[in-house]
Design a protein around this motif. Structure first.
Motif, PDB file in Angstrom:
ATOM      1  N   ILE A 297       0.832  -1.202   0.000  1.00 38.58           N
ATOM      2  CA  ILE A 297       0.000   0.000   0.000  1.00 38.58           C
ATOM      3  C   ILE A 297       0.870   1.257   0.000  1.00 38.58           C
ATOM      4  O   ILE A 297       1.746   1.424   0.846  1.00 38.58           O
ATOM      5  CB  ILE A 297      -0.935   0.006   1.220  1.00 38.58           C
ATOM      6  N   LEU A 298       0.611   2.120  -0.990  1.00 40.45           N
ATOM      7  CA  LEU A 298       1.239   3.437  -1.086  1.00 40.45           C
ATOM      8  C   LEU A 298       0.157   4.475  -0.791  1.00 40.45           C
ATOM      9  O   LEU A 298      -0.839   4.563  -1.520  1.00 40.45           O
ATOM     10  CB  LEU A 298       1.836   3.657  -2.472  1.00 40.45           C
ATOM     11  N   THR A 299       0.353   5.247   0.261  1.00 40.08           N
ATOM     12  CA  THR A 299      -0.622   6.267   0.642  1.00 40.08           C
ATOM     13  C   THR A 299      -0.279   7.588  -0.040  1.00 40.08           C
ATOM     14  O   THR A 299       0.823   8.111   0.123  1.00 40.08           O
ATOM     15  CB  THR A 299      -0.637   6.464   2.164  1.00 40.08           C
ATOM     16  N   ALA A 300      -1.225   8.098  -0.821  1.00 42.65           N
ATOM     17  CA  ALA A 300      -1.072   9.404  -1.470  1.00 42.65           C
ATOM     18  C   ALA A 300      -1.894  10.436  -0.711  1.00 42.65           C
ATOM     19  O   ALA A 300      -2.588  10.108   0.251  1.00 42.65           O
ATOM     20  CB  ALA A 300      -1.507   9.313  -2.930  1.00 42.65           C
ATOM     21  N   SER A 301      -1.832  11.677  -1.163  1.00 46.25           N
ATOM     22  CA  SER A 301      -2.531  12.739  -0.434  1.00 46.25           C
ATOM     23  C   SER A 301      -4.044  12.654  -0.583  1.00 46.25           C
ATOM     24  O   SER A 301      -4.782  13.186   0.254  1.00 46.25           O
ATOM     25  CB  SER A 301      -2.048  14.113  -0.907  1.00 46.25           C
ATOM     26  N   ASP A 302      -4.505  12.001  -1.660  1.00 45.86           N
ATOM     27  CA  ASP A 302      -5.949  11.949  -1.906  1.00 45.86           C
ATOM     28  C   ASP A 302      -6.443  10.533  -2.167  1.00 45.86           C
ATOM     29  O   ASP A 302      -7.503  10.341  -2.778  1.00 45.86           O
ATOM     30  CB  ASP A 302      -6.322  12.848  -3.084  1.00 45.86           C
ATOM     31  N   GLY A 303      -5.720   9.522  -1.714  1.00 45.84           N
ATOM     32  CA  GLY A 303      -6.168   8.155  -1.930  1.00 45.84           C
ATOM     33  C   GLY A 303      -5.044   7.163  -1.661  1.00 45.84           C
ATOM     34  O   GLY A 303      -4.027   7.493  -1.043  1.00 45.84           O
ATOM     35  N   TYR A 304      -5.235   5.966  -2.155  1.00 46.18           N
ATOM     36  CA  TYR A 304      -4.274   4.899  -1.949  1.00 46.18           C
ATOM     37  C   TYR A 304      -4.003   4.192  -3.272  1.00 46.18           C
ATOM     38  O   TYR A 304      -4.839   4.182  -4.173  1.00 46.18           O
ATOM     39  CB  TYR A 304      -4.804   3.867  -0.951  1.00 46.18           C
ATOM     40  N   ILE A 305      -2.826   3.600  -3.351  1.00 38.43           N
ATOM     41  CA  ILE A 305      -2.510   2.730  -4.477  1.00 38.43           C
ATOM     42  C   ILE A 305      -2.022   1.404  -3.907  1.00 38.43           C
ATOM     43  O   ILE A 305      -1.118   1.377  -3.069  1.00 38.43           O
ATOM     44  CB  ILE A 305      -1.423   3.336  -5.387  1.00 38.43           C
ATOM     45  N   GLN A 306      -2.644   0.324  -4.348  1.00 40.99           N
ATOM     46  CA  GLN A 306      -2.137  -0.998  -4.018  1.00 40.99           C
ATOM     47  C   GLN A 306      -1.211  -1.425  -5.155  1.00 40.99           C
ATOM     48  O   GLN A 306      -1.663  -1.674  -6.278  1.00 40.99           O
ATOM     49  CB  GLN A 306      -3.268  -2.009  -3.828  1.00 40.99           C
ATOM     50  N   LEU A 307       0.070  -1.462  -4.853  1.00 45.70           N
ATOM     51  CA  LEU A 307       1.078  -1.854  -5.832  1.00 45.70           C
ATOM     52  C   LEU A 307       1.177  -3.368  -5.876  1.00 45.70           C
ATOM     53  O   LEU A 307       1.159  -4.037  -4.835  1.00 45.70           O
ATOM     54  CB  LEU A 307       2.429  -1.252  -5.464  1.00 45.70           C
TER      55      LEU A 307
END
Length: 376
Positions: free
Chosen positions: A289-299
Motif C-alpha cells: 500500500i502506497l498512501t497518497a494525499s488523496d487516496g491509496y494505491i495498491q502496488l
C-alpha cells in the motif's frame, strides 16, 4: 494446516461461474453467457463485514485428513495434473510448496485447499460440488451438477450444512453418505493473494483462488444467514456496475479478478483457458500500500514502484507514503500493475506489464465501468 505461519492464515476461495439464464445483460462491455456466485458477508463479521465475496474460508485440519484418501485416487496428486516448474527467476507460491507430510498430512496443498474451497462453498451457499465415485468427471467441458436424484432431501441437506459448519470433519462423512468425492478436478488454480501488511484489524490470509465452471446454476443455492446474509449471481461487468452504484461492495482482489474475467464472454472459452493455464501455476501477490494525499494505491509485483524486497511479515514497519496526488503519480509513471483506490466504491486497475504464467491481465475497468485500455 501449517501452524508455523505466524503472520497469516491459509485459506481457499472459489470463483464459481455458471451458465446464465437466457436474458440479456444489463451493462457493457458486452454479452456474457455466464454469471459468478457472490456472497454478502454478515455485518457482524470480523473481516470485511458486509462485503460481497467469493465463497471460501480458512483451511481446517479436516481438509488435510488422511481419511480423504479413501475417497480419492492415489496420492500424491490424486488425479490432478502436475503443475509445470515455474519460469526462471520465479518460484512456486509457498502455499503450495510447504511439505505437508512433515506437518503430518499425506495430502498436498493442491488437494486440501480444493477440499476447503468446496466445503466452504457448501457451508456458505449450500452448493455441493461432488462427483459420484472417486474419480474425475468424464469429458472435458464444464462440470455437470450432481444429479438431482443423488441429493438428500432439503431438510437433511440443511442439517448437514449445520453439522459441517460446527465440525468441518462432517464434510467427509457427508461425502461417504452420498458415495461421492469432492470434485477437486473441476477446480482450476487461478491466483494466490496475500492480505497486505497494515490491514485494519490485523487479520491476514494467504489465499488460494480457484475457478470452477458449471454448465448451469446449481439446483440448490442459499445463504446460511450466519456467515452469509445474501446471495447474488452476477456477470463480472454487472457486478462492477452494482459496485459503482454502491449497491454492493467488495475488496480490491475481488475487483481485480472480476476485471480479469471480463476478458471472457463465453463460459466454454473461460473453462478451456482456465483448464489449460492452470498447469502453469500462479504467482503469489502481496499488494503493497502506497498512501497518497488523496487516496491509496495498491502496488502489485511488476509495478515500477513495487519494492524489491517487500515487507511480507510487517516486522520491518515499512510505510510507503507521499504528499503527491494519485493523478500526479499516474502521470509520472510508465510501468503499471496497480489498483488505485479513491474510496471503497471508487477503484481502478492499471496494468501494462506482460502477464506471467500464461495468465490474462484484467480489462482495465474502473468502478465507473470506464475502460482505460486506450490510455495505456
Amino acid at each position: 494446516m501449517n501452524s508455523r505461519l505466524r503472520h497469516w492464515r491459509e485459506a481457499a476461495t472459489l470463483l464459481l461461474a455458471a451458465g446464465r439464464p437466457g436474458r440479456p445483460p444489463r451493462s457493457p462491455p458486452g454479452p456474457l453467457d455466464y454469471e459468478l456466485l457472490l456472497l454478502r458477508r454478515s455485518p457482524r463479521s470480523g473481516f470485511m463485514p458486509g462485503a460481497y465475496v467469493f465463497p471460501g474460508g480458512l483451511v481446517e485440519a479436516a481438509d488435510f485428513s488422511a481419511e480423504w484418501l479413501g475417497l480419492l485416487p492415489a496420492p500424491p496428486l490424486c488425479g490432478l495434473g502436475p503443475v509445470k516448474p515455474p519460469p526462471p527467476g520465479s518460484s512456486r507460491a509457498p502455499l503450495f510448496t510447504t511439505d505437508r507430510a512433515r506437518l503430518g498430512s499425506p495430502l498436498p496443498g493442491e488437494v486440501a485447499f480444493r477440499i476447503c474451497a468446496i466445503r466452504e462453498t457448501f457451508e456458505e451457499a449450500g452448493v455441493l460440488l461432488l462427483v459420484p465415485g472417486s474419480g474425475p468427471a468424464a469429458g472435458g467441458g464444464p462440470a455437470p451438477p450432481l444429479p438431482a436424484e443423488r441429493w438428500p432431501p432439503a431438510a437433511e441437506l440443511r442439517e448437514w450444512r449445520r453439522r459441517v459448519r460446527q465440525d468441518p470433519s462432517c464434510f467427509l462423512q457427508l461425502c461417504r453418505r452420498l458415495g461421492c468425492a469432492p470434485d477437486i478436478w473441476a477446480l482450476q488454480e487461478w491466483s494466490n493473494w496475500l492480505t497486505p501488511v497494515g490491514r485494519a484489524g490485523g487479520r491476514r490470509y494467504d489465499t488460494a483462488f480457484y475457478l470452477c465452471c458449471l454448465q448451469q446454476r446449481p439446483p440448490h443455492a442459499s445463504q446460511d444467514d450466519q456467515e452469509v446474509t445474501a446471495l447474488l449471481w452476477s456477470s463480472p461487468p454487472e457486478a462492477i456496475e452494482r459496485f459503482k452504484s454502491q449497491e454492493i461492495w467488495f475488496a480490491p482482489p475481488q475487483f481485480y479478478e472480476l476485471c480479469r474475467l471480463c476478458n471472457f464472454s463465453l463460459l466454454h472459452e473461460l473453462h478451456q483457458f482456465s483448464s489449460d493455464r492452470a498447469l502453469e501455476g500462479c504467482e503469489r501477490w502481496m499488494p503493497v500500500i502506497l498512501t497518497a494525499s488523496d487516496g491509496y494505491i495498491q502496488l502489485l509485483p511488476g509495478d515500477e514502484l513495487y519494492p524489491e524486497d517487500p515487507d511480507y511479515t510487517g516486522e520491518k514497519k515499512v510505510i510507503m507514503s507521499t504528499d503527491k496526488k494519485v493523478e500526479d503519480l499516474m502521470k509520472e509513471g510508465s510501468v503499471f500493475h496497480r489498483i488505485v483506490i479513491k474510496n471503497i466504491n471508487n477503484l481502478a486497475v492499471y496494468v501494462n506489464i506482460q502477464a506471467k504464467y500464461k495468465h490474462k491481465n484484467p480489462v482495465m475497468l474502473d468502478s465507473h465501468c470506464s475502460n482505460h485500455n486506450s490510455r495505456l
